[in-house]
Motif scaffolding. Structure first.
Motif, mmCIF file in Angstrom:
data_model
loop_
_atom_site.group_PDB
_atom_site.id
_atom_site.type_symbol
_atom_site.label_atom_id
_atom_site.label_comp_id
_atom_site.label_asym_id
_atom_site.label_seq_id
_atom_site.Cartn_x
_atom_site.Cartn_y
_atom_site.Cartn_z
ATOM 1 N N VAL A 7 0.823 -1.153 0.097
ATOM 2 C CA VAL A 7 -0.098 0.140 0.151
ATOM 3 C C VAL A 7 0.993 1.266 0.127
ATOM 4 N N LEU A 8 0.678 2.313 -1.076
ATOM 5 C CA LEU A 8 1.280 3.336 -0.999
ATOM 6 C C LEU A 8 0.094 4.503 -0.407
ATOM 7 N N LEU A 9 0.562 5.231 0.392
ATOM 8 C CA LEU A 9 -0.006 6.385 0.981
ATOM 9 C C LEU A 9 0.355 7.496 0.688
ATOM 10 N N ILE A 10 -0.156 8.427 0.035
ATOM 11 C CA ILE A 10 0.217 9.955 -0.331
ATOM 12 C C ILE A 10 -0.602 10.877 0.295
ATOM 13 N N SER A 11 0.031 11.570 1.246
ATOM 14 C CA SER A 11 -0.632 12.552 1.912
ATOM 15 C C SER A 11 0.308 13.464 2.649
ATOM 16 N N ASP A 12 -0.097 14.791 2.569
ATOM 17 C CA ASP A 12 0.888 15.726 3.327
ATOM 18 C C ASP A 12 0.204 16.049 4.660
ATOM 19 N N ASN A 53 2.942 -0.720 -6.613
ATOM 20 C CA ASN A 53 2.291 -0.913 -5.377
ATOM 21 C C ASN A 53 0.654 -1.386 -5.780
ATOM 22 N N ASP A 54 0.199 -2.448 -4.748
ATOM 23 C CA ASP A 54 -0.921 -2.935 -5.286
ATOM 24 C C ASP A 54 -2.225 -1.919 -5.005
ATOM 25 N N ILE A 55 -2.125 -1.141 -3.899
ATOM 26 C CA ILE A 55 -3.276 -0.146 -3.443
ATOM 27 C C ILE A 55 -2.387 1.315 -3.340
ATOM 28 N N VAL A 56 -3.100 2.228 -3.985
ATOM 29 C CA VAL A 56 -2.483 3.666 -3.692
ATOM 30 C C VAL A 56 -3.676 4.394 -2.918
ATOM 31 N N VAL A 57 -3.275 4.797 -1.853
ATOM 32 C CA VAL A 57 -4.325 5.571 -1.164
ATOM 33 C C VAL A 57 -3.967 6.968 -0.946
ATOM 34 N N PHE A 58 -4.628 8.018 -1.258
ATOM 35 C CA PHE A 58 -4.357 9.270 -1.456
ATOM 36 C C PHE A 58 -5.382 10.164 -0.679
ATOM 37 N N ALA A 59 -4.941 11.083 0.101
ATOM 38 C CA ALA A 59 -5.987 12.183 0.574
ATOM 39 C C ALA A 59 -5.930 13.105 -0.406
ATOM 40 N N THR A 60 -7.172 13.987 -0.705
ATOM 41 C CA THR A 60 -7.269 14.807 -1.696
ATOM 42 C C THR A 60 -8.616 15.825 -1.282
ATOM 43 N N ALA A 73 -2.543 11.736 -14.084
ATOM 44 C CA ALA A 73 -0.944 11.147 -14.390
ATOM 45 C C ALA A 73 -0.676 9.871 -13.735
ATOM 46 N N LEU A 74 -1.111 9.683 -12.483
ATOM 47 C CA LEU A 74 -0.946 8.530 -11.740
ATOM 48 C C LEU A 74 -1.453 7.149 -12.660
ATOM 49 N N HIS A 75 -2.801 7.514 -12.772
ATOM 50 C CA HIS A 75 -3.622 6.671 -13.340
ATOM 51 C C HIS A 75 -3.240 6.056 -14.778
ATOM 52 N N ALA A 76 -2.750 7.146 -15.427
ATOM 53 C CA ALA A 76 -2.163 6.466 -16.866
ATOM 54 C C ALA A 76 -0.714 5.664 -16.583
ATOM 55 N N GLU A 77 -0.126 5.570 -15.510
ATOM 56 C CA GLU A 77 1.397 4.926 -15.046
ATOM 57 C C GLU A 77 0.743 3.906 -14.251
ATOM 58 N N ARG A 78 -0.502 3.521 -13.848
ATOM 59 C CA ARG A 78 -0.506 2.529 -12.840
ATOM 60 C C ARG A 78 -0.435 1.096 -13.300
ATOM 61 N N GLY A 79 -0.102 0.348 -12.109
ATOM 62 C CA GLY A 79 -0.062 -1.071 -12.395
ATOM 63 C C GLY A 79 -1.455 -1.857 -12.897
ATOM 64 N N GLU A 80 -1.321 -3.092 -13.762
ATOM 65 C CA GLU A 80 -2.331 -3.409 -14.218
ATOM 66 C C GLU A 80 -3.399 -3.770 -13.267
ATOM 67 N N ASN A 81 -3.247 -4.269 -11.966
ATOM 68 C CA ASN A 81 -4.287 -4.754 -11.008
ATOM 69 C C ASN A 81 -4.120 -3.781 -9.907
ATOM 70 N N SER A 82 -3.567 -2.581 -10.007
ATOM 71 C CA SER A 82 -3.541 -1.528 -8.883
ATOM 72 C C SER A 82 -5.051 -0.867 -8.664
ATOM 73 N N ILE A 83 -5.046 -0.690 -7.276
ATOM 74 C CA ILE A 83 -6.399 -0.264 -6.968
ATOM 75 C C ILE A 83 -6.242 1.234 -6.266
ATOM 76 N N PHE A 84 -6.797 2.295 -6.937
ATOM 77 C CA PHE A 84 -6.632 3.831 -6.306
ATOM 78 C C PHE A 84 -7.839 4.090 -5.587
ATOM 79 N N LEU A 85 -7.327 4.317 -4.228
ATOM 80 C CA LEU A 85 -8.513 4.853 -3.196
ATOM 81 C C LEU A 85 -8.247 6.243 -2.772
ATOM 82 N N ALA A 86 -9.292 7.138 -2.895
ATOM 83 C CA ALA A 86 -9.166 8.534 -2.485
ATOM 84 C C ALA A 86 -9.887 8.669 -1.209
ATOM 85 N N LEU A 87 -9.416 9.251 -0.266
ATOM 86 C CA LEU A 87 -9.914 9.713 1.050
ATOM 87 C C LEU A 87 -10.164 11.207 0.995
ATOM 88 N N ALA A 88 -11.366 11.388 1.254
ATOM 89 C CA ALA A 88 -12.043 12.660 1.269
ATOM 90 C C ALA A 88 -13.084 12.829 2.331
#
Length: 124
Positions: A7-12, A53-60, A73-88
């Motif tokens: 899991v990759l977490l992207i948040s400042d 990463n299998d899952i990318v979680v980001f706060a936005t 841009a991330l979506h264009a480069e994502r892994g074939e089976n990766s999941i993108f989750l946004a925290l809002a």
């Protein structure tokens, strides 16, 4: 033996990072990597990490056009089976949630998020 989920977490936002870390603490098959910066400030290295990463979680902030551009841009480069989750924010409008899915987010989760909510998404 089942493979660990990366899991990759992207948040400042330290509060978001801490909450996700706590939520995943009791998940033994989860390997958490964190990028302590905003989605909009990502560079090529983070894009590569997202693809690995299998899952990318980001706060936005869903109305943030820079975040939407970066997610696309991330979506264009994502892994074939990766999941993108946004925290809002729990009060996100349907239109803003839809804007996130239109740029490549698989699901929008309310923040704060529980470990059970994240685990359900990982099992999909």
């Amino acid at each position: 033996m089942a493979k660990a989920t990366s899991v990759l977490l992207i948040s400042d936002d330290k509060g978001v990072s801490d909450a996700v870390t706590v939520a995943l603490t009791d998940k033994p098959r989860v390997r958490l990597n964190a990028e302590n910066r905003s989605v909009a400030s990502l560079n090529g290295t983070a894009v590569q990490m997202a693809a690995e990463n299998d899952i990318v979680v980001f706060a936005t902030a869903p109305g943030n056009k820079d975040d939407l551009t970066a997610i696309k841009a991330l979506h264009a480069e994502r892994g074939e089976n990766s999941i993108f989750l946004a925290l809002a924010d729990r009060e996100i409008s349907l239109a803003r949630a839809r804007a996130l899915t239109e740029v490549g987010v698989d699901d929008v989760l309310p923040f704060p998020v529980t470990g059970d909510e994240l685990a359900r998404q990982m099992e999909k």
